[in-house]
Scaffold this active site. Structure first.
Site, short mmCIF file in Angstrom:
data_model
loop_
_atom_site.label_atom_id
_atom_site.label_comp_id
_atom_site.label_asym_id
_atom_site.label_seq_id
_atom_site.Cartn_x
_atom_site.Cartn_y
_atom_site.Cartn_z
N LEU A 168 0.78 -1.47 0.37
CA LEU A 168 0.04 0.36 -0.17
C LEU A 168 1.23 1.84 0.16
O LEU A 168 1.94 0.86 0.25
CB LEU A 168 -1.04 0.16 1.12
CG LEU A 168 -1.89 -1.46 1.17
CD1 LEU A 168 -2.42 -0.53 3.42
CD2 LEU A 168 -2.45 -1.16 0.44
N ASP A 169 0.27 2.30 -0.98
CA ASP A 169 1.18 4.08 -0.25
C ASP A 169 0.78 3.71 0.83
O ASP A 169 0.14 3.49 1.71
CB ASP A 169 0.43 4.51 -1.43
CG ASP A 169 0.48 4.73 -2.58
OD1 ASP A 169 1.28 3.58 -3.40
OD2 ASP A 169 -0.94 4.83 -3.51
N ARG A 170 2.27 4.82 1.43
CA ARG A 170 2.02 5.58 2.68
C ARG A 170 0.73 5.93 2.97
O ARG A 170 0.47 5.92 3.98
CB ARG A 170 3.26 6.23 3.03
CG ARG A 170 2.79 7.61 2.46
CD ARG A 170 4.26 8.36 2.71
NE ARG A 170 5.34 7.87 2.14
CZ ARG A 170 6.76 7.37 3.27
NH1 ARG A 170 6.47 8.05 4.71
NH2 ARG A 170 8.04 7.51 2.85
N THR A 217 -2.53 5.29 2.14
CA THR A 217 -3.07 4.70 1.73
C THR A 217 -3.18 3.26 3.38
O THR A 217 -2.12 2.99 3.68
CB THR A 217 -3.89 3.96 1.00
OG1 THR A 217 -3.09 4.56 -0.05
CG2 THR A 217 -4.35 2.72 1.32
N ARG A 261 -6.80 5.75 -7.60
CA ARG A 261 -6.99 6.90 -7.94
C ARG A 261 -6.42 7.30 -9.30
O ARG A 261 -7.66 8.90 -9.49
CB ARG A 261 -5.76 7.36 -7.05
CG ARG A 261 -5.02 6.58 -5.51
CD ARG A 261 -4.38 6.69 -4.93
NE ARG A 261 -3.36 7.73 -4.82
CZ ARG A 261 -1.69 8.32 -4.83
NH1 ARG A 261 -1.18 7.69 -4.48
NH2 ARG A 261 -1.87 9.64 -4.96
#
Length: 261
Positions: free
Chosen positions: A63-65, A67, A172
Site C-alpha cells: 500500500l502507498d504510505r 493508504t 486513484r
C-alpha cells in the site's frame, strides 16, 4: 502527519501474517532513507524469532504510505509462491473504501481506461503520476457508492472500490478520470503542487485548505485469499480519521442509477 510504527495484527499462522497498516506509515524504506519507521521494520522486530529460525518476509499487498488498511505478508518462500500464483490468476479479492469529491451519478459503474506513467506521453512534474491513455496497460475497476454526504454545502461520497487489475495508483487514477478524485490526494485531482510541496518545503496554507485531510482518503478494507483449501476473508473498519470526516455531515444513501457490472 507524522508516521509511527504502530499496526494491528488481525491474523497469523506459521506461514503468513495479516496486519492493519495505518497512514502514513511507509511499507518499505523510501529513497534510501533509514531514519523513518516502516511496516517492514516493525514486522522484522515483531517476528525476530521467526526470522532467526529462517523465515523470509514477503509483503504481498503493498500500500502507498497514505493508504491505510490490510496487508498480507508471507513468512516463507512456499507461502509467497502460493499467494503469488493467486495474484497472477487474479483470484485474490480486494476491496477498498474511498472518500471522493462530488456525488457520482451512478451507484455502480466500471472504469476500464488503460493506464501508464503520465511522463511517457506528456510533461509531468510528478514522476509517479499515472494517467489514463489509449497506449497504457489494460486496467479495470468497479465502483459502488456506499453513501453520499453533504458537508458545509459541499458534496462527498463514500465509494467501495473493486480493482480487477493491479496497476500503480489504479483506483486513484480511475476516480480522477471519473471526475471524483479522492479527498486529500496530493497527486490526483490537483496540479501536483501539494505533492511537490510535501517532499520539499512543506504544504502551503492553500494546499492544506484544498486537500481537507492530511492524507488521501483510501482504505484497504477487505482481503480474501485461498489457503489450504479454505477461503480466508479479513475486514478492516474505516479508520477514525475518515470516519470523523464523514460524521461531520449528513449521510444520504445512494440514489443514482446502476451501470451494471
Amino acid at each position: 502527519m507524522r508516521a509511527e510504527c504502530s499496526f494491528g495484527v488481525l491474523d497469523e499462522c506459521d506461514d503468513w501474517i495479516v496486519v492493519d497498516k495505518p497512514a502514513p506509515l511507509a511499507v518499505h524504506p523510501a529513497n534510501g532513507r533509514t531514519d523513518e519507521p516502516t511496516l517492514l521494520g516493525g514486522l522484522q522486530a515483531l517476528l525476530a524469532c521467526d526470522l532467526a529460525d529462517g523465515s523470509k518476509l514477503s509483503i504481498l499487498t503493498r500500500l502507498d504510505r497514505e493508504t491505510s488498511g490490510l496487508v498480507l505478508v508471507a513468512k516463507n518462500r512456499d507461502a509467497a509462491r502460493h499467494f503469488s500464483r493467486q495474484f497472477e490468476a487474479r483470484r485474490v479479492l480486494k476491496q477498498y473504501l474511498a472518500l471522493v469529491h462530488g456525488w457520482p451519478d451512478l451507484d455502480r459503474w466500471r472504469e476500464e481506461g488503460p493506464i501508464l506513467r503520465a511522463g511517457e506521453v506528456e510533461e509531468s512534474a510528478v514522476w509517479l503520476r499515472q494517467k489514463v491513455d489509449p497506449s497504457g496497460r489494460p486496467c479495470s475497476t468497479v465502483f459502488e457508492v456506499e453513501g453520499r454526504v453533504a458537508i458545509d454545502g459541499r458534496h462527498f461520497a463514500m465509494v467501495r472500490c473493486f480493482p480487477k487489475t493491479g496497476r500503480t495508483h489504479q483506483i486513484r487514477v480511475h476516480l480522477e478520470a471519473a471526475g471524483h478524485p479522492i479527498v486529500g490526494d496530493k497527486i490526483y485531482g490537483t496540479d501536483g503542487r501539494p505533492y511537490l510541496e510535501q517532499i520539499g518545503p512543506g504544504l502551503s496554507k492553500e494546499s492544506v485548505e484544498l486537500l481537507m485531510l492530511p492524507r488521501h482518503a483510501l482504505h484497504a478494507s477487505r482481503l480474501s485469499v485461498e489457503w489450504n483449501g479454505d477461503d480466508l476473508v479479513w475486514d478492516s473498519p474505516l479508520p477514525p480519521d475518515l470516519a470523523r470526516f464523514i460524521d461531520t455531515g449528513s449521510l444520504i444513501q445512494g440514489h443514482g442509477e446502476s451501470a451494471g457490472n
